[in-house]
Design a protein around this motif. Structure first.
Motif, mmCIF file in Angstrom:
data_model
loop_
_atom_site.group_PDB
_atom_site.id
_atom_site.type_symbol
_atom_site.label_atom_id
_atom_site.label_comp_id
_atom_site.label_asym_id
_atom_site.label_seq_id
_atom_site.Cartn_x
_atom_site.Cartn_y
_atom_site.Cartn_z
ATOM 1 N N ASN A 76 -36.814 34.160 36.286
ATOM 2 C CA ASN A 76 -35.919 32.828 36.104
ATOM 3 C C ASN A 76 -34.498 33.273 35.385
ATOM 4 O OD1 ASN A 76 -36.821 33.953 33.684
ATOM 5 N ND2 ASN A 76 -37.406 32.012 32.571
ATOM 6 N N ARG A 77 -34.086 34.335 35.625
ATOM 7 C CA ARG A 77 -32.878 34.948 35.421
ATOM 8 C C ARG A 77 -31.766 34.010 35.481
ATOM 9 N NH1 ARG A 77 -29.736 39.102 33.997
ATOM 10 N NH2 ARG A 77 -27.929 39.690 35.007
ATOM 11 N N PHE A 78 -31.680 33.310 36.455
ATOM 12 C CA PHE A 78 -30.626 32.354 36.668
ATOM 13 C C PHE A 78 -30.822 31.152 35.592
ATOM 14 C CE2 PHE A 78 -30.861 33.076 41.288
ATOM 15 C CZ PHE A 78 -29.688 33.681 41.418
ATOM 16 N N ASN A 79 -31.777 30.772 35.344
ATOM 17 C CA ASN A 79 -32.043 29.896 34.126
ATOM 18 C C ASN A 79 -31.593 30.290 32.764
ATOM 19 O OD1 ASN A 79 -33.066 27.979 35.720
ATOM 20 N ND2 ASN A 79 -35.095 28.424 35.544
ATOM 21 N N TYR A 122 -28.382 29.667 30.340
ATOM 22 C CA TYR A 122 -28.433 29.400 29.132
ATOM 23 C C TYR A 122 -27.903 30.287 28.101
ATOM 24 C CZ TYR A 122 -30.774 29.208 24.368
ATOM 25 O OH TYR A 122 -30.846 28.977 23.215
ATOM 26 N N ALA A 123 -27.569 31.379 28.545
ATOM 27 C CA ALA A 123 -26.649 32.290 27.476
ATOM 28 C C ALA A 123 -25.017 31.790 27.933
ATOM 29 C CB ALA A 123 -26.806 33.821 28.338
ATOM 30 N N ASP A 124 -24.780 31.411 29.030
ATOM 31 C CA ASP A 124 -23.405 30.912 29.251
ATOM 32 C C ASP A 124 -23.031 29.802 28.342
ATOM 33 O OD1 ASP A 124 -22.783 33.039 31.178
ATOM 34 O OD2 ASP A 124 -23.107 31.755 32.997
ATOM 35 N N ARG A 125 -24.343 28.830 28.246
ATOM 36 C CA ARG A 125 -24.086 27.701 27.527
ATOM 37 C C ARG A 125 -23.706 27.911 26.010
ATOM 38 N NH1 ARG A 125 -27.837 25.645 30.975
ATOM 39 N NH2 ARG A 125 -29.618 25.757 29.481
ATOM 40 N N GLN A 126 -24.697 28.965 25.485
ATOM 41 C CA GLN A 126 -24.627 29.464 24.287
ATOM 42 C C GLN A 126 -23.241 30.045 23.785
ATOM 43 O OE1 GLN A 126 -27.238 27.791 23.184
ATOM 44 N NE2 GLN A 126 -27.332 29.475 21.632
ATOM 45 N N LYS A 127 -22.628 30.816 24.974
ATOM 46 C CA LYS A 127 -21.551 31.520 24.863
ATOM 47 C C LYS A 127 -20.193 30.400 24.598
ATOM 48 C CE LYS A 127 -19.588 33.692 28.084
ATOM 49 N NZ LYS A 127 -19.357 34.805 29.132
ATOM 50 N N THR A 128 -20.464 29.579 25.616
ATOM 51 C CA THR A 128 -19.375 28.330 25.631
ATOM 52 C C THR A 128 -19.534 27.495 24.275
ATOM 53 O OG1 THR A 128 -19.378 28.296 27.865
ATOM 54 C CG2 THR A 128 -18.357 26.393 26.853
#
Length: 90
Positions: free
Chosen positions: A26-29, A33-39
């Motif tokens: 589930n690396r894409f998920n 999630y990490a990208d959303r957290q960074k944003t």
């Protein structure tokens, strides 16, 4: 090298590439999630800096280490306007 060894090595290489791209997990998920957290973290820091009267786009871009175009997108997504290279609340 036998054919079996070559096949095993080739499959291992293909599996490593697939794992790196996230095809088996589930690396894409988790990456999304990490990208959303960074944003979200960037938005929070941007709000703090704008409230501290640091509004020059080039200064903010250097602070965040990203391009001015990305700062503009981030500012628009937070709800700020841009005027003459400065972020304006409103």
């Amino acid at each position: 090298m036998t054919i079996e060894d070559y096949t095993k090595q080739s499959n291992a290489s293909a599996n490593k590439r697939a794992m790196a791209s996230g095809k088996f997990t589930n690396r894409f998920n988790s990456k999304a999630y990490a990208d959303r957290q960074k944003t979200a973290e960037r938005k929070r820091r941007l709000r703090t800096l704008v409230h501290s009267n640091i509004t020059d786009i080039s200064t903010l871009a250097q602070y965040f280490g990203i391009s001015p175009a990305t700062i503009r997108k981030l500012a628009y997504s937070v709800g700020y306007r841009i005027s003459n290279g400065y972020i304006v609340e409103g």
